[in-house]
Design a protein around this motif. Structure first.
Motif, mmCIF file in Angstrom:
data_model
loop_
_atom_site.group_PDB
_atom_site.id
_atom_site.type_symbol
_atom_site.label_atom_id
_atom_site.label_comp_id
_atom_site.label_asym_id
_atom_site.label_seq_id
_atom_site.Cartn_x
_atom_site.Cartn_y
_atom_site.Cartn_z
ATOM 1 N N HIS A 45 1.468 8.766 -4.094
ATOM 2 C CA HIS A 45 0.759 8.210 -2.938
ATOM 3 C C HIS A 45 0.059 9.336 -2.182
ATOM 4 C CE1 HIS A 45 2.483 4.126 -3.068
ATOM 5 N NE2 HIS A 45 3.540 4.726 -3.574
ATOM 6 N N GLU A 48 -4.039 9.241 2.829
ATOM 7 C CA GLU A 48 -5.273 8.458 2.943
ATOM 8 C C GLU A 48 -5.043 7.020 2.495
ATOM 9 O OE1 GLU A 48 -9.953 8.738 1.673
ATOM 10 O OE2 GLU A 48 -8.464 9.685 0.367
ATOM 11 N N GLU A 49 -4.382 6.851 1.374
ATOM 12 C CA GLU A 49 -4.090 5.502 0.856
ATOM 13 C C GLU A 49 -3.164 4.755 1.809
ATOM 14 O OE1 GLU A 49 -0.882 3.191 -1.020
ATOM 15 O OE2 GLU A 49 -0.834 5.310 -1.532
ATOM 16 N N GLU A 51 -2.866 5.206 5.045
ATOM 17 C CA GLU A 51 -3.636 4.868 6.245
ATOM 18 C C GLU A 51 -4.595 3.710 5.985
ATOM 19 O OE1 GLU A 51 -5.341 8.560 7.590
ATOM 20 O OE2 GLU A 51 -3.383 9.278 8.310
ATOM 21 N N ARG A 52 -5.153 3.618 4.778
ATOM 22 C CA ARG A 52 -6.008 2.468 4.432
ATOM 23 C C ARG A 52 -5.213 1.165 4.495
ATOM 24 N NH1 ARG A 52 -8.251 5.699 0.267
ATOM 25 N NH2 ARG A 52 -6.986 4.589 -1.263
ATOM 26 N N ARG A 53 -3.912 1.267 4.304
ATOM 27 C CA ARG A 53 -3.047 0.086 4.375
ATOM 28 C C ARG A 53 -2.658 -0.250 5.819
ATOM 29 N NH1 ARG A 53 1.101 1.121 -0.607
ATOM 30 N NH2 ARG A 53 1.816 -0.976 -0.082
ATOM 31 N N GLY A 54 -3.209 0.520 6.762
ATOM 32 C CA GLY A 54 -2.974 0.228 8.171
ATOM 33 C C GLY A 54 -1.738 0.880 8.752
ATOM 34 N N LYS A 115 -2.340 0.686 13.332
ATOM 35 C CA LYS A 115 -3.514 1.299 13.963
ATOM 36 C C LYS A 115 -3.494 1.132 15.483
ATOM 37 C CE LYS A 115 -5.976 2.114 10.054
ATOM 38 N NZ LYS A 115 -6.625 3.275 9.614
#
Length: 141
Positions: A45, A48-49, A51-54, A115
């Motif tokens: 993991h 960045e990945e 954080e893209r998942r919230g 977020k």
């Protein structure tokens, strides 16, 4: 294996030192961050990945103990392991060594948030990530 130390080496750069050639104390915090980033990357993991998942993982607490100085051009090893976790919190342990010599040890505590910076349960928002972390948390007290 649960609680396994992950490690990677870095070379102390000139800009990380003071006029005496000694690593400036705050740089160890950056190295802890590098340790966390590379630890999670080793398990497939990236932040960045995640954080893209919230999900965000701010530091809520920090402990650091300086034993010996690292110096310009030293090769040091950053050791990182997941020490403890719950549905909303993580705790990492760190060691910075030069060969077999302990230079610094420390710990960071984190809380999973969305977020909106409200606590987020990792087991609900990312059950696959929660399962991975559960398999790699230290069994030591």
């Amino acid at each position: 294996m649960a609680g396994t130390w992950y490690h990677h080496e870095i070379r102390v750069r000139y800009q990380e030192t003071d006029q005496m050639g000694v690593v400036y104390h705050a740089n160890y915090l950056t190295w802890f961050e590098m340790g966390r980033t590379e630890w999670i990357r080793a398990f497939g993991h990236t932040y960045e990945e995640i954080e893209r998942r919230g999900l965000l993982l701010p530091v809520t607490d920090l402990e650091i103990s300086y034993k010996r100085a690292a110096r310009y051009d030293d090769i040091v090893t950053i050791w990182t392991r997941l020490a403890a976790m719950s549905h909303v919190r993580l705790e990492y342990d760190f060691k910075i060594t030069r060969e077999d010599e302990l230079l610094v040890k420390g710990k960071t505590k984190h809380v999973w948030v969305g977020k909106d910076f409200k606590p987020a349960r990792i087991d609900k928002k990312a059950p696959d990530l929660y399962a991975l972390l559960t398999n790699h948390v230290s069994e030591e007290a």
